[in-house]
Design an enzyme around this catalytic site. Structure first.
Site, PDB file in Angstrom:
ATOM      1  CB  THR A   1      37.977  41.859  37.724  1.00  0.00           C
ATOM      2  OG1 THR A   1      38.910  40.787  37.850  1.00  0.00           O
ATOM      3  CG2 THR A   1      36.602  41.396  38.167  1.00  0.00           C
TER       4      THR A   1
ATOM      5  CG  LEU B   1      36.153  44.697  41.290  1.00  0.00           C
ATOM      6  CD1 LEU B   1      35.070  45.104  40.295  1.00  0.00           C
ATOM      7  CD2 LEU B   1      35.991  43.239  41.678  1.00  0.00           C
ATOM      8  CG  ASP B   2      41.696  41.501  38.770  1.00  0.00           C
ATOM      9  OD1 ASP B   2      41.316  41.761  37.617  1.00  0.00           O
ATOM     10  OD2 ASP B   2      41.383  40.458  39.375  1.00  0.00           O
ATOM     11  CB  VAL B   3      43.984  46.103  35.925  1.00  0.00           C
ATOM     12  CG1 VAL B   3      44.771  44.882  35.465  1.00  0.00           C
ATOM     13  CG2 VAL B   3      43.932  47.166  34.844  1.00  0.00           C
TER      14      VAL B   3
END
Length: 395
Positions: free
Chosen positions: A262, A258-260
């Site tokens: 999200t 998951l991106d930073v």
């Protein structure tokens, strides 16, 4: 002899001759027998009575014989030497029989040991039977695995970093330098050294966690100044040795990313096979996101999201796009978006392509496993068989 002579004299009185009279054999036998009987009476000879015939096996005892009890034991117990009859053997007789049997066993043992008394070494009984151990080894014990995979499972480094260590000649197997990551090894039998330190014989057990990732954390080890989602499990790792003495610590990693910015559900484990299976596109696992949108959302924009967008050179179409009803405590509009490909920034690209501005994004479901409502931000929960099956694990 006298009887025979008398019989001959009587025959002579008959004036028999070969030429005068010829008697048949039967008449001659009768004549001799009668003469012999008369001769015995004249001489006063007496013959003994014939011997009685032996009793046959089918002889039935008389009522008197049958009424007498049958006593199997005849024991000479008295000091005077008198014989007594008993229905059971005496105590002295039983003791003698037992003593005789033990003496015979001792003699056999002495013969087998060559007359020397060998000290008996006490052996502990096995905890499990031979059949149970064979059943476990055939069905549950892991077969030899690739060297790079064993190093990664033991927590030495990641799979790629382990391969680099092997290529650099820093890994030895049974005293020889091994430069092939594909070499099959068994940590329980093979002696493996990495940078001069021996690898533990026992690999750590497989563990699985559901983590509610907060905003601002990355899904990798990261640098010192960057917060890693794995650091949220430090408390669990610190108490590992106390809860599992003698077992090496597992090397944890996230399944997918998951991106930073999200938040939401991320799976953490040390099982590479499990991670590869549920993250591979062939698993076709759906992932559900809740996107908070700044501003209003029109029907045209919903249609634009449902038609898909090009992400990383591939046209991606979501499985479901739905505008959720307004909540009194949530001022912004929310979209429920379900995708199955899971490409990098796929949901953000879909929203951006429709001309909308995203405020926040949260993942709430993977496969059939939904993020527990009572799991707060930064908290983790250990997963077991039912939850793993909901995630698509088929083993």
């Amino acid at each position: 002899m006298a009887a025979i002579a008398a019989a001959a004299a009587s025959l002579s009185t008959l004036n028999l001759s070969r030429t005068s009279v010829i008697l048949p054999r039967c008449h001659l036998r009768r004549a001799i027998t009668s003469s012999l009987s008369s001769a015995t009476t004249e001489l006063g000879a007496k013959f003994a009575a014939p011997a009685p015939k032996p009793k046959s096996k089918s002889h039935k005892p008389s009522p008197r014989e049958d009424s007498e009890p049958y006593i199997p034991w005849t024991v000479n117990d008295d000091e005077s030497g008198a014989v007594t009859l008993k229905t059971t053997p005496s105590e002295r007789f039983l003791r003698a029989v037992a003593n005789e049997s033990t003496q015979r066993k001792k003699k056999k043992e002495d013969r087998g040991s060559g007359g020397k008394d060998k000290p008996r070494v006490p052996t502990a009984e096995p905890k499990y039977s031979k059949a149970a151990r064979r059943f476990y080894n055939e069905r549950f014990r892991e077969p030899p695995q690739r060297l790079a995979k064993v190093l990664a499972a033991a927590g030495v480094a990641s799979r790629r970093s382990s391969e680099e260590l092997i290529f650099q000649g820093k890994v030895t197997v049974n005293g020889s330098v091994c430069n092939t990551p594909q070499t099959r090894v068994d940590p329980a039998k093979d002696i493996i050294y990495v940078n001069g330190g021996r690898l533990a014989k026992k690999l750590p057990p497989k563990v699985y966690f559901a983590l509610n990732k907060p905003k601002g954390y990355i899904c990798s080890a990261g640098e010192k100044e960057t917060k890693s989602a794995l650091s949220l499990l430090d408390d669990f790792m610190k108490t590992w040795t106390k809860r599992n003495p003698g077992t090496p610590k597992p090397r944890l990693f996230t399944v997918g990313r998951l991106d930073v910015n999200t938040t939401g559900l991320i799976i953490v484990t040390n099982d590479g096979e499990f991670a590869n299976q549920i993250s591979h596109p062939s698993s076709n696992l759906s992932k559900e996101y809740i996107a908070s949108i700044s501003g209003a959302v029109s029907k045209r924009q919903l249609i634009a999201i449902s038609e898909g967008a090009v992400v990383e050179g591939v046209h991606c179409t979501p499985d479901l796009v739905e505008l959720l009803s307004r909540q009194p405590d949530i001022p912004r509009a929310r979209l429920r978006i379900v995708v199955h490909e899971g490409r990098n920034h796929e949901v953000r690209e879909l929203v951006k392509n429709a001309g909308l501005q995203m405020h926040s994004l949260k993942r709430v479901r993977i496969g059939a496993f939904r993020l527990p409502t009572d799991l707060g931000l930064g908290k983790h929960q250990e997963l077991y068989a039912a939850s793993l099956r909901a995630l698509g694990w088929k083993t």
